[in-house]
Enzyme design. Structure first.
Site, short mmCIF file in Angstrom:
data_model
loop_
_atom_site.label_atom_id
_atom_site.label_comp_id
_atom_site.label_asym_id
_atom_site.label_seq_id
_atom_site.Cartn_x
_atom_site.Cartn_y
_atom_site.Cartn_z
N GLU A 497 0.85 -1.19 0.00
CA GLU A 497 0.00 0.00 0.00
C GLU A 497 0.88 1.24 0.00
OE1 GLU A 497 -2.35 -1.12 3.40
OE2 GLU A 497 -2.78 -3.01 2.38
N SER A 527 -5.51 -4.84 0.39
CA SER A 527 -5.87 -6.26 0.35
C SER A 527 -4.66 -7.04 0.83
CB SER A 527 -6.21 -6.68 -1.08
OG SER A 527 -7.20 -5.87 -1.64
N GLU A 528 -4.43 -6.99 2.14
CA GLU A 528 -3.20 -7.60 2.66
C GLU A 528 -3.10 -9.07 2.30
OE1 GLU A 528 -5.05 -5.51 4.38
OE2 GLU A 528 -3.67 -3.84 4.72
N ASP A 553 0.82 -5.21 12.52
CA ASP A 553 -0.54 -5.58 12.93
C ASP A 553 -1.41 -6.06 11.76
OD1 ASP A 553 -0.74 -3.59 15.72
OD2 ASP A 553 0.74 -3.18 14.16
N HIS A 595 -1.91 -0.78 15.96
CA HIS A 595 -0.78 -0.31 15.14
C HIS A 595 0.55 -0.39 15.88
CE1 HIS A 595 -3.93 1.34 12.58
NE2 HIS A 595 -3.02 1.69 11.68
#
Ligand SMILES: Cc1ncc(C[n+]2csc(CCOP(=O)(O)OP(=O)(O)O)c2C)c(N)n1
Lengths: 819, 444
Positions: A497, A527-528, A553, A595
Site C-alpha cells: 500500500e 488487500s493484505e 498488525d 498499530h
C-alpha cells in the site's frame, strides 16, 4: 495515488446510473459439425478417453479408501482423498485448449485437473520433449520406476508417468511429484503447467493472480486458471484477488506493451456444495455465482455461467476467455456448473442431500452423455469406448501395484531430518533470471547518490550523535539494499500500500518511483491477503518479490497467506519451488492498540519462514541484502522507532558498498562479564541505556546481545555469553506472553543450566492493548523495567529503588488475571 | 462366481462400523446400486450400496454387530453358489452366533509401589545452579550460607565470598572431604590456617561397625586414626626426610629440674617439667637456626623469625600437636604454663583451632617410655621435627677417663628438600650444648 489521474469533483458528483453488463448463462449451443471441425475426431475421442482416465483413477481411490482394495491389490491409505467423480467433463474441457505453459492452480479436489492438464500437455508436446521433462524431473527417479512397468511408446510412458507420479504423491511416496510432501490436496507437476493445488478453500485465487502477474511483468506467454470451488466465493482473499487482478492501473498506468491486466481466469468449479453447506440458496446470496463479476469492474469480469457437464462447452469458454486475456482485458470469471456423485470425502454420509438428487445428476452424467454424443455423431463405436475402460483399468492396476509397493516406492527418510532438509532452499542468486532490469534512469542518477554522500556513521569525532539529516538512516539503509537488487535482478518487483510516489508509509522507497516503471513498483489495493498471496504466486513462478504490509498488525489480514502459503510451498513441493519472497512489516508505536504490535513470535512459530529483525542501519542494509539474494521466504521486521536513526553502534558506519550480514548470527553490541541482556529490535537501545546505568551505579558490566535473527538462529554466541556471566535477561517490544524471547529463554535454560546464577528472565511489553502514545512508557519495556527485573529476580542491587513491580508474585498475579 | 460385499471405511479414523439394519434378505434379488444395508459410525448413519447384481446369498453378520472395516459382510451371486470362501475368519454363522470366549486378560501388577508424594517439610536453601557448582568445586557447605539473591537465593557471589573466606585446604584434605566421611573445621592447623588432613574430624554419620571373626579382629581405620595414617603416609611420600641422631648431656637439665622442684611455692616453678625445659631450650636454640624453623611449600621455604613450637600430645583421641606461639619470647615459666594449658585442652577436647595452627617446628618426646632413639616423622610443611628419647647413663671420655653421665638421645628428622645435613647436624650440636648449659640460656 498518482498525479496522472485527477479526480474531478464535477464528474464525481454528476447524477447518473450504473448499467450492468449482462451475464450469459449456459449460452453454449452444441453444433456437432462445427465441433468436429474444431476438435477433429481424434480430439473429440481423446476428451472421452481423458474423462475415463479421471473417472477410473478416482474410482480406484474410492475403492481403496472404502474397501481397501482395487483389482485385487490391497492397500490402506491413511491420508485424504477428495474425489471429483462426476466432475470430469469440467476438468477435461478446461484443459483441452490449454498449452503446457498455461498454468492451472487448484483445490483440495483437483486430481481430475492434474490428470486432464497433463494428458492435454502430453497430447501436445513432441515425444523427445516429454522424455526430456521426465528425465530431468527428480533426476529421472520416478521415470526409472515407470519404465519398469510401462508398455507402448513415449506417449504411453508419459501417461503412465503422470498416473504413477500423482498416485505416488497421494500415497506419500518419495517418487511422488512432490516426494510425498504435498499429498492428495497439494500435488502438482509444474513442467506441464499443473501448479500447486491448495487445501485451503480459495487459497489458489490470489496465488494464481501472482502467477499471472509474473507472466505479465516478465513477458511470459500463457494464461493462468485458478480452479476453486463455489464455496470459495465466501472467502475474503478470493474477493481480494479479484480486486488485485482487476486493478485499473494495468491498463491506465502500466507500459502498454506489457499487455494489460494479468491473464487470469477465476474458474469456480460450481458443484453446489461446500462440504455440506450450499452456497447457492443457503450460505450465500448470489443466486447465480457469475453475477458476482458485475460488482468488480465494468466488464463484469466477462463472467458467465457455463455447462460443466459438457466438455465442449467448457473448452469453448476457455478459448473465448483466452482472447480476452491476451488482449489484456482480464480478469475473467467462469461459473462452471458441475456435480460430484462422490461424497466430499470418504467420511461424508451425504446427510445433506437426497439420493434422488444424485440420481438426477447421474442420469445426466457428463461421461455417459458425451460417450453417447460420440457414438451418435459417428466419431466412435461403443466398443472402442468400452475398450478404453478396459485398457485404463489394466493400466491403473499396474500403476497401483508399483505405487503401493514399499520397495518400488519408498517414503522419504525421516531419520537424519529428511523433511528438515526440504524446509529451506538456502540458495543465493543475484538474479532469478538473466536479462536487463527495466529501469527509468541510471543508478548513479538515482537518490542513491544522495544517501551515499551522507555521513555513513551517525557519530561525530567527539562521539556525539548526528541527526538523521546528516547521517544515513535505517530507512535509507533499507533503500540502498532495495535499489541495489532492483538494478541487479530483472524479475524483482515490489508492491504494497502507498509504495509508489509516497514511497511506502515510512518513506523507505522514496526515490524508487523515479527509477522504476510501474510494473516493478506499484500501489496495491488495501488487500493484505492478496498482497502476500500474489507475492507467493509471483515467487513460486520464479520471480523475486518484496511485499510490504506497512504495519505488523496488518499481518492478521494475511494470516493464511503468510502461515500456510508463503511458509509451506517450498517444503510441500519438496524443493521443486523456490520462494524468493521478502515480506517487510513494520513494528509501530504511538498509534494505539492496532498499530503497535510486534508479532515476530507468530511467524517464528510457523515452520518454513526465515525471520529477521535488524536494529541498526548497518544491519538493516546488510540483512535486507542477505534476504534479497536468497531464495527463501523471509519475514523482515522493521521498527518505526528506528527509521530515522543513524548508525551509532558499528564503528565503520553503514558501508557504501554491498555487504551481507551472516545468516543467523546475533551481534554482541556491548561486552561485559557480569550479566547478559539479549534484545530483539528497538529495545536494544533501552537495554544499552540500562547497561550504562548498571555500570555507573552498580559496578556491573552487562553484555548486550542483539538477536537480529529469530530463525534460523545460532545460539553459540548467546551461550558463550551466559556461560561467562551466569545471568541473562531478555527484552523486546513484543507482549510478554508467548513472546519469542521465551523460546530463547527456554533454550538458554537447557543449554546453559549449570552456568545459571539466576532464572532466565524475560521483559516484554505488558499483556495489554497498547494504550495512547502518551501512556506508552507504561506498556513498552523501559530501561527501568530491565533494571528492576535484574534487582528482583537476578541480582539484588544495593541502593536500588524500584519504579515497577517485577516480582515473581506479580508474574503469578498477571497470569492469574490473564493480563 | 459369488462376490463379497465389504464393510466400507467411511473415514480416515474409522476402524469398524455397526451394522444397523439389513435392507435385503438372504435370497432377495439385488440390483447394482441398490442399498444393501445401513451402517453407523461415530459420526453418521450411511447406506452401503451394492456394486453387483445377483442374489443375496449370505449375510455374515447380524444387525447390531460391530464389524471391522474391509471385512466381508455379505455375498452376492447366483443362487446355489458356495460362499464359504468369502466368509471372514471369526464371523459367526448365521445360525449359531455363539459369543466367542473373551480373551484372557492378564492382570498385570505394578512392579513399583504406589507413587506417594510425601509432604515437603524441609527445603534446602534455594541456590542457583551456578552457585551450586561453585560450591561443589570448592567444598563449600551451602547450608551455612546466607543467600543474597532474590528471596534469599544463594547465588554465585555468596559462594565466592565463602570460598575467599574459606581456609585453605591441602589437596589431601580436600580429597578426603570430597570422598566423604570427614568434616572440615573452619580453620586448619596448617600455615595461614590451612586445613590439613589432620584437622578433619570424622563425620558423625560415619560410625563404623566392627566386623569380628573367630580368630582375628578387623578394625577399620577410621576417624582420627585414619587422618593420622593418611598424614603420616603423605609425609613420607611427599618429603625427602632423614633423621640424625646424637646424645646430649642431660646432667645440667636434671640438676636444674631438681632445683625448680625444690623452689619455694611463691615462685610457681615447681611444676616445670623436663619437657618444658626441653621446649624452652629448643625455642632458644632455633633462633640461631632459622633454616629449621621453617615451612616448605610448593618450592618455597618460608623461614620464620619467631618460633611457634608444636609439641606432640598423646590423647585418647590420638596424636595432637598444639602450638606454643612465639615460644622464643616466652620465659620458661610462661612456656610451662602454656604447655600445661594446651595439654589439658587436648586431653579434654577443648583445644581451639587457633591453638593448633601454624607451628613452625615440632618436638615429640618418648623419653618417659625409655626409648633410646627413633625416627620421628615430619609434620609437613614443617621442615624439621625433634624426637627426644629417654635418659640413660652412658660412658663418656672426660680428659682420658671414662665417666658415666646421664645422656639424653636426640633424633632430628628434617626435609632434605629444604635443609642440608650439615646445618641440621650443627643445629643438633648447638641443641646438645644448650641442654648442657641450660642455666646459661636461662640467663640470656
Ligand atoms: C479456509 C478453509 N476453511 C475450511 C476448510 C474445510 N473445507 C474443506 S473443503 C470445504 C468445502 C469447500 O467447498 P468448495 O470450495 O465449494 O469446493 P468443493 O469441496 O465443493 O470442491 C471446506 C469448508 C478448508 N479446507 N479451508
Amino acid at each position: 495515488m498518482t498525479k496522472l489521474i485527477p479526480i474531478d469533483p464535477a464528474e464525481a458528483r454528476r447524477s447518473s446510473v450504473v448499467a450492468g453488463r449482462e451475464v450469459p448463462v449456459n449460452a453454449y449451443r452444441s453444433n456437432p459439425a462445427r465441433e468436429a471441425q474444431i476438435f477433429g475426431r481424434d480430439g473429440l475421442v481423446r476428451i472421452y478417453r481423458d474423462m475415463v482416465y479421471i473417472r477410473e483413477f478416482e474410482t480406484m481411490l474410492d475403492r481403496i479408501k472404502q474397501e481397501g482394495a482395487y483389482q485385487g491389490i490391497t492397500y490402506d491409505h491413511l491420508g485424504p482423498a477428495h474425489l471429483s467423480i462426476g466432475q470430469e467433463a469440467a476438468a477435461v474441457g478446461q484443459s483441452y485448449h490449454l498449452q503446457a505453459h498455461d498454468f492451472i492452480f487448484g483445490s483440495h479436489r483437483s486430481h481430475g485437473e492434474i490428470l486432464a492438464k497433463s494428458l492435454s500437455a502430453i497430447a501436445k508436446l513432441p515425444e523427445d520433449n516429454l522424455i526430456d521433462v521426465m528425465e530431468r524431473y527428480m533426476n529421472g527417479r520416478p521415470l526409472r520406476v515407470v519404465e519398469s512397468f510401462s508398455r507402448g511408446g513415449a506417449k504411453d510412458l508419459a501417461v503412465d508417468y503422470i498416473l504413477y507420479g500423482t498416485l505416488a504423491e497421494i500415497f506419500g511416496r518419495e517418487n511422488g511429484f512432490n516426494k510425498g510432501m504435498g499429498g492428495s490436496m497439494h500435488a502438482f507437476f509444474s513442467p506441464f503447467g499443473v501448479m500447486p493445488n491448495n487445501a485451503i478453500v480459495g487459497g489458489s485465487a490470489d496465488i494464481a493472480v501472482g502467477a499471472a502477474l509474473f507472466k505479465r511483468v516478465n513477458r511470459k506467454p500463457g494464461l493462468v486458471v485458478a480452479n476453486i470451488g463455489d464455496a470459495a466465493m465466501g472467502c475474503g482473499p478470493v474477493w481480494e484477488a479479484f480486486m488485485f487482478a482487476a486493478m485499473d492501473q494495468f491498463r491506465t498506468l502500466w507500459d502498454s506493451d506489457l499487455g494489460g491486466n494479468p491473464p487470469i481466469i477465476f474458474n469456480f468449479m460450481n458443484n453446489f456444495y461446500g462440504m455440506g453447506g450450499q452456497p447457492q440458496g443457503e450460505t450465500m446470496a448470489f443466486g447465480v455465482l457469475a453475477r458476482v463479476g458485475m460488482g468488480v469492474n465494468p466488464e463484469a469480469m466477462h463472467a458467465e455461467r457455463i455447462d460443466g457437464y459438457n466438455p465442449l462447452a467448457v473448452a469453448d469458454a476457455v478459448a473465448r476467455k483466452r482472447s480476452i486475456l491476451e488482449a489484456g482485458r482480464g480478469p475473467a470469471l467462469l461459473d462452471t456448473v458441475t456435480y460430484r456423485f462422490s461424497g466430499h470425502s470418504p467420511s461424508d454420509a451425504s446427510a445433506y442431500r437426497d439420493r434422488s438428487e444424485i440420481d438426477l445428476w447421474r442420469q445426466q452424467d457428463g461421461l455417459f452423455r458425451y460417450g453417447q454424443y460420440l457414438v451418435e455423431n459417428g466419431h466412435a463405436y461403443q466398443s472402442l469406448l468400452d475398450d478404453y475402460q478396459a485398457d485404463i483399468t489394466e493400466r491403473l492396476t499396474r500403476v497401483l501395484a508399483a505405487a503401493v509397493s514399499e520397495e518400488v516406492s519408498p517414503r522419504i527418510c525421516t531419520e537424519n531430518d529428511g523433511v528438515g532438509d526440504l524446509m529451506f532452499s538456502n540458495e543465493t542468486r543475484d538474479r532469478m533470471e538473466e536479462g536487463k532490469p527495466d529501469v527509468l534512469i541510471p543508478l548513479n542518477e538515482s537518490r542513491l547518490s544522495q544517501t551515499r554522500a551522507k555521513q555513513r556513521l551517525g557519530l561525530d569525532e567527539q562521539g556525539n550523535r548526528l541527526s538523521g539529516l546528516r547521517a544515513v538512516t535505517y530507512a535509507e539503509a533499507l533503500f540502498e539494499a532495495m535499489i541495489h537488487r532492483f538494478y541487479q535482478d530483472p524479475t524483482m518487483i515490489a508492491y504494497g500500500e502507498e509504495n509508489r510516489d509516497w514511497g511506502g508509509a515510512f518513506g523507505v522507497y522514496r526515490g524508487l518511483t523515479e527509477c522504476l516503471p510501474y510494473h516493478r513498483l506499484f500501489n496495491a489495493p488495501i488487500s493484505e491477503g492478496a498482497i502476500v498471496g500474489t507475492a507467493v504466486g509471483y515467487a513460486l513462478s520464479g520471480g523475486r518479490v518484496v511485499a510490504e504490509l506497512m504495519y505488523c498488525d496488518f499481518m492478521g489480514r494475511a494470516g493464511d497467506e503468510i502461515f500456510n502459503q508463503m511458509a509451506k510451498w517450498q517444503a510441500m513441493s519438496a524443493g521443486v519451488l523456490h520462494m524468493p519472497l521478502v515480506l517487510r512489516v513494520s513494528v509501530g508505536a504511538k498509534y494505539g492498540a492496532q498499530h503497535s504490535q510486534d508479532w515476530s513470535a507468530m511467524v517464528a512459530h510457523v515452520p518454513g519462514l526465515k525471520v529477521m529483525f535488524p536494529a541498526t542501519p548497518y544491519d538493516a542494509k546488510g540483512m535486507l541484502n542477505l534476504a534479497l539474494r536468497g531464495t527463501d521466504p523471509v519475514v523482515f521486521f522493521e521498527s518505526q522507532r528506528l527509521y530515522t536513526e543513524p548508525e551509532t553502534l558499528e564503528a565503520g558506519g553503514v558501508p557504501v558498498d554491498y555487504y551481507e550480514v551472516e545468516l543467523g548470527e546475533p551481534a554482541v553490541r556491548r561486552a561485559g562479564n557480569d550479566l547478559t541482556i539479549v534484545t530483539v529490535g528497538a529495545t536494544l537501545y533501552r537495554a544499552l541505556e540500562a547497561a550504562s546505568v548498571l555500570a555507573q551505579e552498580h559496578n556491573l558490566e552487562a553484555e548486550v546481545i542483539d538477536l537480529r535473527f529469530l530463525n534460523p538462529l545460532n545460539y553459540e554466541a548467546i551461550i558463550a555469553s551466559v556461560r561467562k556471566t551466569g545471568r541473562v535477561v531478555l527484552a523486546s517490544d513484543a507482549c510478554e506472553r508467548g513472546s519469542f524471547l521465551h523460546t530463547v529463554a527456554s533454550n538458554i535454560s537447557q543449554l546453559a543450566f549449570d552456568d545459571l546464577d539466576a532464572p532466565v528472565t524475560v521483559v516484554g511489553a505488558r499483556n495489554w492493548i497498547t494504550p495512547p502514545a502518551e501512556m506508552e512508557a507504561a506498556f513498552f519495556p523501559q530501561k527501568e523495567w530491565i533494571i528492576d527485573t535484574i534487582h528482583e529476580r537476578i541480582l539484588p542491587l544495593a541502593g536500588h529503588s524500584l519504579s515497577t513491580d517485577q516480582t515473581t508474585h506479580e508474574i503469578v498475579r498477571r497470569n492469574r488475571e490473564g493480563t | 462366481m459369488a462376490q463379497a460385499v465389504v464393510m466400507p471405511k467411511p473415514g480416515n479414523n474409522v476402524e469398524s462400523c455397526v451394522l444397523v439394519s439389513w435392507k435385503k434378505r438372504i435370497g432377495d434379488q439385488v440390483e447394482a446400486g441398490e442399498t444393501l444395508c445401513e451402517i453407523e459410525t461415530d459420526k453418521a448413519v450411511m447406506a452401503v450400496d451394492s456394486a453387483f447384481s445377483g442374489s443375496m446369498l449370505a449375510q455374515f453378520f447380524a444387525e447390531g454387530e460391530e464389524v471391522p472395516v474391509f471385512t466381508n459382510i455379505a455375498a452376492i451371486g447366483q443362487p446355489g453358489e458356495i460362499v464359504d470362501a468369502l466368509r471372514p475368519a471369526g464371523a459367526p454363522h448365521e445360525s449359531s452366533s455363539e459369543p466367542s470366549a473373551p480373551p484372557e486378560v492378564q492382570s498385570r501388577e505394578s512392579a513399583h509401589g504406589p507413587t506417594s508424594h510425601v509432604g515437603v517439610e524441609y527445603r534446602e536453601p534455594a541456590i542457583s545452579p551456578r552457585a551450586r557448582r561453585l560450591a561443589d568445586q570448592n567444598l563449600v557447605d551451602v547450608s551455612t550460607l546466607a543467600g543474597s539473591g532474590p528471596q534469599g537465593r544463594i547465588i554465585e557471589r555468596d559462594v565466592r565470598a565463602a570460598v575467599e573466606q574459606q581456609q585453605l585446604m591441602t589437596p589431601l584434605a580436600k580429597r578426603m572431604v570430597a570422598q566423604g566421611g570427614y568434616d572440615a573445621p573452619s580453620h586448619g592447623t596448617g600455615p595461614r590456617g590451612r586445613i590439613l588432613a589432620a584437622d578433619l574430624a570424622p563425620s558423625a554419620a560415619q560410625t563404623p561397625e566392627q566386623q569380628e571373626t573367630d580368630d582375628y579382629e578387623s578394625i577399620p581405620v577410621q576417624g582420627v586414626r585414619r587422618v593420622i595414617a593418611q598424614r603420616l603416609l603423605t609425609s613420607l611420600q611427599t618429603t625427602a626426610q632423614l633423621t640424625l641422631t646424637r646424645s646430649a648431656d642431660a646432667e645440667a637439665l636434671l640438676t636444674y629440674r631438681e632445683r625448680l622442684k625444690a623452689s619455694g611455692e611463691p615462685l610457681g616453678l615447681r611444676d616445670v617439667t623436663l619437657g618444658d625445659l626441653i621446649h624452652f631450650v629448643v625455642s632458644r636454640v632455633l633462633k640461631g637456626h632459622l633454616d629449621l624453623n621453617a615451612l616448605f611449600e610448593e618450592d618455597i621455604v618460608h623461614r620464620f623469625n619467631s618460633v611457634n613450637l608444636a609439641f606432640a600430645v598423646d590423647t585418647p583421641r590420638g596424636l595432637i600437636a598444639p602450638v606454643v606461639h612465639s615460644a622464643d619470647s616466652l620465659s620458661l615459666s610462661q612456656i610451662s604454663t602454656e604447655c600445661k594449658r594446651l595439654t589439658a585442652a587436648c586431653h579434654d577436647g577443648t583445644i581451639a583451632p587457633a591453638d593448633l595452627s601454624t607451628g613452625t617446628f615440632t618436638v615429640t618426646n618418648l623419653g618417659s617410655l625409655e626409648i633410646e632413639s627413633f625416627t620421628p616423622i615430619l609434620n609437613p610443611p614443617q621442615v624439621a621435627i625433634l624426637g627426644v628419647g629417654g635418659i640413660f647413663l652412658k660412658p663418656v671420655d672426660e680428659d682420658g677417663e671414662v665417666h658415666f653421665r646421664k645422656q639424653m638421645s636426640l633424633s632430628l628428622t628434617f626435609d632434605h628438600q629444604a635443609v642440608d645435613g650439615a646445618p641440621a647436624a650443627r643445629f643438633l650440636q648447638d641443641l646438645a650444648r644448650g641442654f648442657a648449659q641450660v642455666d646459661l640460656l636461662l640467663a640470656v
